[in-house]
Write a protein that holds these residues in place. Structure first.
Motif, PDB file in Angstrom:
ATOM      1  N   ALA A   1      -2.459  24.911  -2.201  1.00 51.20           N
ATOM      2  CA  ALA A   1      -3.307  25.149  -3.113  1.00 51.20           C
ATOM      3  C   ALA A   1      -3.743  23.879  -3.893  1.00 51.20           C
ATOM      4  N   SER A   2      -2.358  23.234  -4.334  1.00 50.56           N
ATOM      5  CA  SER A   2      -2.497  21.959  -5.201  1.00 50.56           C
ATOM      6  C   SER A   2      -3.180  20.750  -4.406  1.00 50.56           C
ATOM      7  N   GLU A   3      -2.721  20.746  -2.997  1.00 48.59           N
ATOM      8  CA  GLU A   3      -3.401  19.450  -2.289  1.00 48.59           C
ATOM      9  C   GLU A   3      -4.775  19.822  -2.059  1.00 48.59           C
ATOM     10  N   TYR A   4      -5.428  20.940  -2.073  1.00 48.32           N
ATOM     11  CA  TYR A   4      -6.969  21.199  -1.903  1.00 48.32           C
ATOM     12  C   TYR A   4      -7.376  21.041  -3.555  1.00 48.32           C
ATOM     13  N   PHE A   5      -6.743  21.405  -4.498  1.00 48.26           N
ATOM     14  CA  PHE A   5      -7.249  21.308  -5.835  1.00 48.26           C
ATOM     15  C   PHE A   5      -7.265  19.847  -6.018  1.00 48.26           C
ATOM     16  N   PHE A   6      -6.522  18.955  -5.872  1.00 46.22           N
ATOM     17  CA  PHE A   6      -6.824  17.740  -6.070  1.00 46.22           C
ATOM     18  C   PHE A   6      -7.483  16.860  -5.232  1.00 46.22           C
TER      19      PHE A   6
ATOM     20  N   THR B   1      -0.102  15.177   2.117  1.00 44.07           N
ATOM     21  CA  THR B   1       1.333  15.569   2.414  1.00 44.07           C
ATOM     22  C   THR B   1       2.117  14.821   0.955  1.00 44.07           C
ATOM     23  N   ALA B   2       1.712  13.678   0.549  1.00 43.01           N
ATOM     24  CA  ALA B   2       2.598  13.531  -0.718  1.00 43.01           C
ATOM     25  C   ALA B   2       2.557  14.445  -1.741  1.00 43.01           C
ATOM     26  N   ILE B   3       1.095  14.522  -2.067  1.00 41.30           N
ATOM     27  CA  ILE B   3       1.027  15.454  -3.559  1.00 41.30           C
ATOM     28  C   ILE B   3       1.668  16.672  -3.249  1.00 41.30           C
ATOM     29  N   HIS B   4       1.507  17.386  -1.968  1.00 46.71           N
ATOM     30  CA  HIS B   4       2.220  18.532  -1.601  1.00 46.71           C
ATOM     31  C   HIS B   4       3.717  18.433  -2.114  1.00 46.71           C
ATOM     32  N   GLU B   5       4.358  17.344  -1.607  1.00 46.12           N
ATOM     33  CA  GLU B   5       5.897  17.135  -1.976  1.00 46.12           C
ATOM     34  C   GLU B   5       6.199  17.100  -3.489  1.00 46.12           C
ATOM     35  N   PHE B   6       5.059  16.301  -4.078  1.00 48.56           N
ATOM     36  CA  PHE B   6       5.386  16.162  -5.695  1.00 48.56           C
ATOM     37  C   PHE B   6       5.319  17.510  -6.261  1.00 48.56           C
ATOM     38  N   VAL B   7       4.531  18.340  -5.646  1.00 45.99           N
ATOM     39  CA  VAL B   7       4.148  19.884  -6.427  1.00 45.99           C
ATOM     40  C   VAL B   7       5.677  20.283  -6.178  1.00 45.99           C
ATOM     41  N   HIS B   8       5.930  20.493  -4.997  1.00 42.18           N
ATOM     42  CA  HIS B   8       7.336  21.215  -4.729  1.00 42.18           C
ATOM     43  C   HIS B   8       8.337  20.677  -6.061  1.00 42.18           C
ATOM     44  N   LEU B   9       8.240  19.340  -6.142  1.00 43.20           N
ATOM     45  CA  LEU B   9       9.166  18.776  -7.207  1.00 43.20           C
ATOM     46  C   LEU B   9       9.017  19.517  -8.446  1.00 43.20           C
ATOM     47  N   ILE B  10       7.581  19.592  -8.935  1.00 41.67           N
ATOM     48  CA  ILE B  10       7.278  20.041 -10.259  1.00 41.67           C
ATOM     49  C   ILE B  10       7.516  21.628 -10.259  1.00 41.67           C
ATOM     50  N   ASP B  11       7.843  22.154  -8.938  1.00 37.22           N
ATOM     51  CA  ASP B  11       7.973  23.620  -8.858  1.00 37.22           C
ATOM     52  C   ASP B  11       9.532  24.006  -9.137  1.00 37.22           C
TER      53      ASP B  11
ATOM     54  N   LEU C   1       1.045  -1.146   0.208  1.00 39.25           N
ATOM     55  CA  LEU C   1       0.092  -0.032  -0.026  1.00 39.25           C
ATOM     56  C   LEU C   1       0.854   1.277   0.004  1.00 39.25           C
ATOM     57  N   ASP C   2       2.140   1.191   0.856  1.00 37.74           N
ATOM     58  CA  ASP C   2       2.861   2.257   0.631  1.00 37.74           C
ATOM     59  C   ASP C   2       3.231   2.784  -0.840  1.00 37.74           C
ATOM     60  N   GLU C   3       3.766   1.568  -1.522  1.00 37.38           N
ATOM     61  CA  GLU C   3       4.071   2.019  -2.886  1.00 37.38           C
ATOM     62  C   GLU C   3       3.038   2.297  -3.823  1.00 37.38           C
ATOM     63  N   ILE C   4       2.050   1.680  -3.592  1.00 39.68           N
ATOM     64  CA  ILE C   4       0.660   2.221  -4.350  1.00 39.68           C
ATOM     65  C   ILE C   4       0.396   3.695  -4.203  1.00 39.68           C
ATOM     66  N   LEU C   5       0.629   4.012  -2.804  1.00 37.58           N
ATOM     67  CA  LEU C   5      -0.113   5.528  -2.411  1.00 37.58           C
ATOM     68  C   LEU C   5       1.145   6.649  -2.898  1.00 37.58           C
ATOM     69  N   ILE C   6       2.474   6.146  -2.816  1.00 38.91           N
ATOM     70  CA  ILE C   6       3.301   6.824  -3.316  1.00 38.91           C
ATOM     71  C   ILE C   6       3.161   7.057  -4.801  1.00 38.91           C
ATOM     72  N   ALA C   7       3.124   6.105  -5.594  1.00 38.68           N
ATOM     73  CA  ALA C   7       2.942   6.303  -6.887  1.00 38.68           C
ATOM     74  C   ALA C   7       1.734   7.125  -7.477  1.00 38.68           C
ATOM     75  N   ALA C   8       0.741   6.790  -6.763  1.00 33.36           N
ATOM     76  CA  ALA C   8      -0.483   7.569  -6.902  1.00 33.36           C
ATOM     77  C   ALA C   8      -0.188   9.027  -6.810  1.00 33.36           C
ATOM     78  N   SER C   9       0.500   9.257  -5.556  1.00 35.99           N
ATOM     79  CA  SER C   9       0.708  10.557  -5.288  1.00 35.99           C
ATOM     80  C   SER C   9       1.642  11.312  -6.460  1.00 35.99           C
ATOM     81  N   GLY C  10       2.564  10.510  -7.052  1.00 38.83           N
ATOM     82  CA  GLY C  10       3.381  11.240  -8.079  1.00 38.83           C
ATOM     83  C   GLY C  10       2.513  11.398  -9.447  1.00 38.83           C
ATOM     84  N   VAL C  11       1.549  10.327  -9.695  1.00 39.20           N
ATOM     85  CA  VAL C  11       1.117  10.421 -10.855  1.00 39.20           C
ATOM     86  C   VAL C  11      -0.085  11.554 -11.201  1.00 39.20           C
ATOM     87  N   ILE C  12      -0.794  11.851  -9.868  1.00 37.43           N
ATOM     88  CA  ILE C  12      -2.011  12.499  -9.954  1.00 37.43           C
ATOM     89  C   ILE C  12      -1.735  14.121 -10.323  1.00 37.43           C
ATOM     90  N   PRO C  13      -0.703  14.845  -9.915  1.00 38.73           N
ATOM     91  CA  PRO C  13      -0.403  16.078 -10.312  1.00 38.73           C
ATOM     92  C   PRO C  13      -0.191  16.207 -11.770  1.00 38.73           C
TER      93      PRO C  13
END
Length: 255
Positions: free
Chosen positions: A226-231, A161-171, A79-91
């Motif tokens: 804002a990205s966390e809220y958006f997704f 949190t995970a989406i938050h950090e992936f958005v920082h990577l995008i930034d 589940l950790d791997e699934i949620l991390i991968a999903a967090s990276g894909v969503i944004p």
């Protein structure tokens, strides 16, 4: 001693990652039982059409073939791997050919940690849920497992949190974490975007916003919050912050 142990662990992760990259470049097939896990755990996936769910699955497996995932003092689960991968894909789901070129590995901690990456019961101020590394941790992301799972358990708090950090990577892909993700926007849109950021940050500071207070910290944190809220809650964001919703939809190509 804890910080030296952590540095040693990072070195081991780097060696493991190099080995992983050398011998595990092939994209593995999507495990069929993951579909039901995603439907249960990930609202974004649940709302997709069948064809887009298949595309999401493929994107996840591509992500997992490129990013090394490990854990510290906790056993890494499926589940950790699934949620991390999903967090990276969503944004970046609307971007067909996306790769996190500045990320090599994600490290899971059992819980929140402090500035020295300590998470034992003896450590104080354990308040960090996730971080995109720099310096000796360049190319690495550290996530609290507790925060990772919480981000997908509550779809109404606008926090992930995970989406938050992936958005920082995008930034960060333009070499500057400043809330202006140049890869997502055209230069003529920078000034209106900055004006909107500052207006929304002012509203947060005046307690006149649905976004959480951390979004007023600086431009980069505002964009990630804002990205966390958006997704997590796009309908609520559209209702409460329509101008911001439209701007986010444009940047993430979700219109």
């Amino acid at each position: 001693m804890i910080i030296y142990n952590f540095i040693f662990f990072v070195l081991m992760v780097f060696i493991g990652y190099a080995f992983y990259k050398k011998y595990s470049k092939a994209v593995k097939p999507f495990p069929k039982h993951w579909d039901q896990i995603l439907i249960k755990e990930v609202e974004f996936y649940r709302q997709l059409s069948t064809s887009n769910q298949l595309r999401f699955q493929n994107r996840m497996m591509q992500f997992l073939s490129e990013i090394y995932i490990d854990s510290v003092e906790v056993e890494l689960t499926e589940l950790d791997e699934i949620l991390i991968a999903a967090s990276g894909v969503i944004p970046v789901f609307s971007f067909n050919d996306w790769h996190y070129t500045t990320l090599s590995s994600v490290i899971i901690y059992p819980n929140h940690f402090n500035e020295d990456f300590e998470f034992s019961h003896k450590s104080q101020s354990k308040r960090i849920a996730g971080v995109v590394g720099s310096g000796r941790l360049e190319g690495k992301m550290i996530l609290s497992r507790k925060a990772l799972h919480h981000g997908f358990k509550n779809d109404n708090d606008g926090r992930n949190t995970a989406i938050h950090e992936f958005v920082h990577l995008i930034d960060k892909m333009d070499d500057s974490v400043d809330g202006i993700p140049e890869i997502l926007m055209k230069n003529p849109n920078v000034i209106p975007w900055l004006d909107l950021i500052h207006k929304e940050m002012k509203a947060i500071s005046e307690n006149d916003s649905k976004l959480r207070a951390y979004g007023a910290t600086n431009q980069a944190e505002f964009f990630a919050v804002a990205s966390e809220y958006f997704f997590e809650s796009p309908e609520r964001l559209q209702k409460n912050h329509p101008e911001l919703y439209n701007a986010m939809s444009e940047k993430f190509k979700m219109k």
